[in-house]
Design a protein around this motif. Structure first.
Motif, mmCIF file in Angstrom:
data_model
loop_
_atom_site.group_PDB
_atom_site.id
_atom_site.type_symbol
_atom_site.label_atom_id
_atom_site.label_comp_id
_atom_site.label_asym_id
_atom_site.label_seq_id
_atom_site.Cartn_x
_atom_site.Cartn_y
_atom_site.Cartn_z
ATOM 1 N N PHE A 85 0.828 -1.201 0.000
ATOM 2 C CA PHE A 85 0.000 0.000 0.000
ATOM 3 C C PHE A 85 0.867 1.257 0.000
ATOM 4 O O PHE A 85 0.565 2.229 -0.693
ATOM 5 C CB PHE A 85 -0.946 0.010 1.199
ATOM 6 C CG PHE A 85 -2.045 -1.017 1.130
ATOM 7 C CD1 PHE A 85 -2.116 -1.961 0.130
ATOM 8 C CD2 PHE A 85 -3.037 -1.035 2.090
ATOM 9 C CE1 PHE A 85 -3.139 -2.900 0.071
ATOM 10 C CE2 PHE A 85 -4.070 -1.956 2.051
ATOM 11 C CZ PHE A 85 -4.113 -2.892 1.034
ATOM 12 N N CYS A 86 1.951 1.240 0.759
ATOM 13 C CA CYS A 86 2.864 2.381 0.826
ATOM 14 C C CYS A 86 3.528 2.610 -0.531
ATOM 15 O O CYS A 86 3.636 3.746 -0.995
ATOM 16 C CB CYS A 86 3.908 2.137 1.912
ATOM 17 S SG CYS A 86 5.071 3.492 2.121
ATOM 18 N N HIS A 87 3.969 1.538 -1.154
ATOM 19 C CA HIS A 87 4.600 1.645 -2.472
ATOM 20 C C HIS A 87 3.622 2.248 -3.486
ATOM 21 O O HIS A 87 3.990 3.143 -4.264
ATOM 22 C CB HIS A 87 5.088 0.278 -2.962
ATOM 23 C CG HIS A 87 5.646 0.315 -4.329
ATOM 24 N ND1 HIS A 87 6.955 0.673 -4.583
ATOM 25 C CD2 HIS A 87 5.077 0.079 -5.535
ATOM 26 C CE1 HIS A 87 7.165 0.649 -5.894
ATOM 27 N NE2 HIS A 87 6.037 0.286 -6.496
ATOM 28 N N LEU A 88 2.395 1.763 -3.476
ATOM 29 C CA LEU A 88 1.399 2.279 -4.413
ATOM 30 C C LEU A 88 1.095 3.751 -4.135
ATOM 31 O O LEU A 88 0.957 4.546 -5.071
ATOM 32 C CB LEU A 88 0.124 1.437 -4.344
ATOM 33 C CG LEU A 88 0.265 -0.004 -4.839
ATOM 34 C CD1 LEU A 88 -1.029 -0.763 -4.616
ATOM 35 C CD2 LEU A 88 0.688 -0.062 -6.298
ATOM 36 N N GLU A 89 1.017 4.120 -2.869
ATOM 37 C CA GLU A 89 0.761 5.522 -2.517
ATOM 38 C C GLU A 89 1.871 6.425 -3.063
ATOM 39 O O GLU A 89 1.602 7.493 -3.614
ATOM 40 C CB GLU A 89 0.661 5.677 -1.004
ATOM 41 C CG GLU A 89 0.401 7.104 -0.568
ATOM 42 C CD GLU A 89 0.395 7.282 0.937
ATOM 43 O OE1 GLU A 89 0.141 8.417 1.376
ATOM 44 O OE2 GLU A 89 0.647 6.310 1.676
ATOM 45 N N LYS A 90 3.113 5.995 -2.929
ATOM 46 C CA LYS A 90 4.239 6.783 -3.437
ATOM 47 C C LYS A 90 4.179 6.950 -4.953
ATOM 48 O O LYS A 90 4.702 7.913 -5.497
ATOM 49 C CB LYS A 90 5.560 6.141 -3.035
ATOM 50 C CG LYS A 90 5.866 6.286 -1.558
ATOM 51 C CD LYS A 90 7.148 5.584 -1.190
ATOM 52 C CE LYS A 90 7.404 5.688 0.298
ATOM 53 N NZ LYS A 90 8.577 4.917 0.720
ATOM 54 N N ARG A 91 3.524 6.004 -5.614
ATOM 55 C CA ARG A 91 3.381 6.076 -7.067
ATOM 56 C C ARG A 91 2.080 6.765 -7.480
ATOM 57 O O ARG A 91 1.752 6.813 -8.651
ATOM 58 C CB ARG A 91 3.437 4.673 -7.656
ATOM 59 C CG ARG A 91 4.836 4.066 -7.527
ATOM 60 C CD ARG A 91 4.935 2.701 -8.086
ATOM 61 N NE ARG A 91 4.931 2.692 -9.545
ATOM 62 C CZ ARG A 91 5.255 1.644 -10.283
ATOM 63 N NH1 ARG A 91 5.639 0.517 -9.688
ATOM 64 N NH2 ARG A 91 5.207 1.689 -11.582
ATOM 65 N N GLY A 92 1.352 7.286 -6.499
ATOM 66 C CA GLY A 92 0.126 8.015 -6.791
ATOM 67 C C GLY A 92 -1.089 7.132 -7.024
ATOM 68 O O GLY A 92 -2.090 7.582 -7.575
ATOM 69 N N ILE A 93 -1.003 5.892 -6.602
ATOM 70 C CA ILE A 93 -2.109 4.948 -6.777
ATOM 71 C C ILE A 93 -2.853 4.821 -5.444
ATOM 72 O O ILE A 93 -2.255 4.508 -4.419
ATOM 73 C CB ILE A 93 -1.594 3.575 -7.257
ATOM 74 C CG1 ILE A 93 -0.907 3.740 -8.617
ATOM 75 C CG2 ILE A 93 -2.723 2.559 -7.311
ATOM 76 C CD1 ILE A 93 -0.177 2.515 -9.101
ATOM 77 N N GLN A 94 -4.152 5.087 -5.482
ATOM 78 C CA GLN A 94 -4.964 5.026 -4.276
ATOM 79 C C GLN A 94 -5.422 3.595 -4.010
ATOM 80 O O GLN A 94 -5.664 2.835 -4.950
ATOM 81 C CB GLN A 94 -6.180 5.932 -4.429
ATOM 82 C CG GLN A 94 -5.799 7.375 -4.628
ATOM 83 C CD GLN A 94 -6.997 8.260 -4.879
ATOM 84 O OE1 GLN A 94 -8.097 7.786 -5.146
ATOM 85 N NE2 GLN A 94 -6.793 9.562 -4.784
ATOM 86 N N THR A 95 -5.528 3.252 -2.733
ATOM 87 C CA THR A 95 -6.010 1.925 -2.346
ATOM 88 C C THR A 95 -7.271 2.064 -1.497
ATOM 89 O O THR A 95 -7.339 2.896 -0.600
ATOM 90 C CB THR A 95 -4.950 1.148 -1.536
ATOM 91 O OG1 THR A 95 -4.561 1.923 -0.412
ATOM 92 C CG2 THR A 95 -3.734 0.835 -2.372
ATOM 93 N N TYR A 96 -8.261 1.260 -1.832
ATOM 94 C CA TYR A 96 -9.534 1.262 -1.117
ATOM 95 C C TYR A 96 -9.876 -0.164 -0.706
ATOM 96 O O TYR A 96 -9.709 -1.091 -1.489
ATOM 97 C CB TYR A 96 -10.660 1.814 -2.003
ATOM 98 C CG TYR A 96 -10.429 3.247 -2.414
ATOM 99 C CD1 TYR A 96 -10.753 4.287 -1.549
ATOM 100 C CD2 TYR A 96 -9.873 3.554 -3.644
ATOM 101 C CE1 TYR A 96 -10.533 5.603 -1.906
ATOM 102 C CE2 TYR A 96 -9.645 4.874 -4.014
ATOM 103 C CZ TYR A 96 -9.983 5.892 -3.143
ATOM 104 O OH TYR A 96 -9.757 7.190 -3.502
ATOM 105 N N LEU A 97 -10.358 -0.297 0.523
ATOM 106 C CA LEU A 97 -10.775 -1.607 1.020
ATOM 107 C C LEU A 97 -12.276 -1.584 1.262
ATOM 108 O O LEU A 97 -12.826 -0.585 1.714
ATOM 109 C CB LEU A 97 -10.038 -1.947 2.315
ATOM 110 C CG LEU A 97 -8.522 -2.046 2.170
ATOM 111 C CD1 LEU A 97 -7.875 -2.267 3.526
ATOM 112 C CD2 LEU A 97 -8.139 -3.152 1.223
ATOM 113 N N TRP A 98 -12.918 -2.700 0.953
ATOM 114 C CA TRP A 98 -14.369 -2.769 1.116
ATOM 115 C C TRP A 98 -14.783 -4.112 1.648
ATOM 116 O O TRP A 98 -14.015 -5.054 1.569
ATOM 117 C CB TRP A 98 -15.078 -2.453 -0.206
ATOM 118 C CG TRP A 98 -14.564 -3.140 -1.415
ATOM 119 C CD1 TRP A 98 -13.568 -2.726 -2.242
ATOM 120 C CD2 TRP A 98 -15.007 -4.387 -1.968
ATOM 121 N NE1 TRP A 98 -13.373 -3.621 -3.261
ATOM 122 C CE2 TRP A 98 -14.236 -4.656 -3.126
ATOM 123 C CE3 TRP A 98 -15.983 -5.314 -1.603
ATOM 124 C CZ2 TRP A 98 -14.402 -5.790 -3.909
ATOM 125 C CZ3 TRP A 98 -16.153 -6.439 -2.381
ATOM 126 C CH2 TRP A 98 -15.360 -6.661 -3.523
#
Length: 137
Positions: A85-98
């Motif tokens: 999740f941290c790696h994706l955030e640094k690349r500007g990719i948002q993560t959502y959990l449902w």
């Protein structure tokens, strides 16, 4: 007729979600160390939170069988990864959990670094966020 990749080029402002195949490739790349070197066109990762599924009666019954419990544990370990999740955030990719409906699930999601959560009870989530904000002040 255009394929899905051609349509994404029509308007680059439209956010792209990871498909199931791309989630699988994302996990493989993460655990092989290749993820930093692979370009990603997607802008949002939406995942279910396995611990929430475990509370659904259908899944509860299946998790009593060893093969399902091992598979569930593996999926949970591979997908619910703070480093991912941290790696994706640094690349500007948002993560959502449902779909998270309990305070303990909200807490787990934000501890993992999720950008946001989807819930059936937005007022309950709002109350949780307000309490967390006051506690941090």
């Amino acid at each position: 007729m255009k394929n899905i990749n051609d349509r994404a080029n029509d308007n680059p402002k439209i956010p792209l979600l990871f498909s199931a195949r791309k989630v699988f490739l994302l996990v493989v790349m993460m655990y092989t160390g290749l993820l930093p070197f692979v370009p990603l066109r997607e802008s949002c990762l939406e995942l279910f939170m396995p611990q929430v599924l475990a509370r659904i009666p259908l899944f509860e019954e299946r998790l009593k069988k060893k093969r399902y419990s091992i598979l569930f544990w593996l999926i949970n370990r591979l997908l619910m990864n703070k480093a991912l999740f941290c790696h994706l955030e640094k690349r500007g990719i948002q993560t959502y959990l449902w779909v998270l409906n309990e305070d303990k699930d909200y807490e787990a999601a934000f501890q993992l670094g999720a950008t946001g959560v989807m819930t059936d009870y937005p007022s309950k989530l709002r109350k949780y966020l307000d309490i967390k904000q006051v506690a941090q002040s």
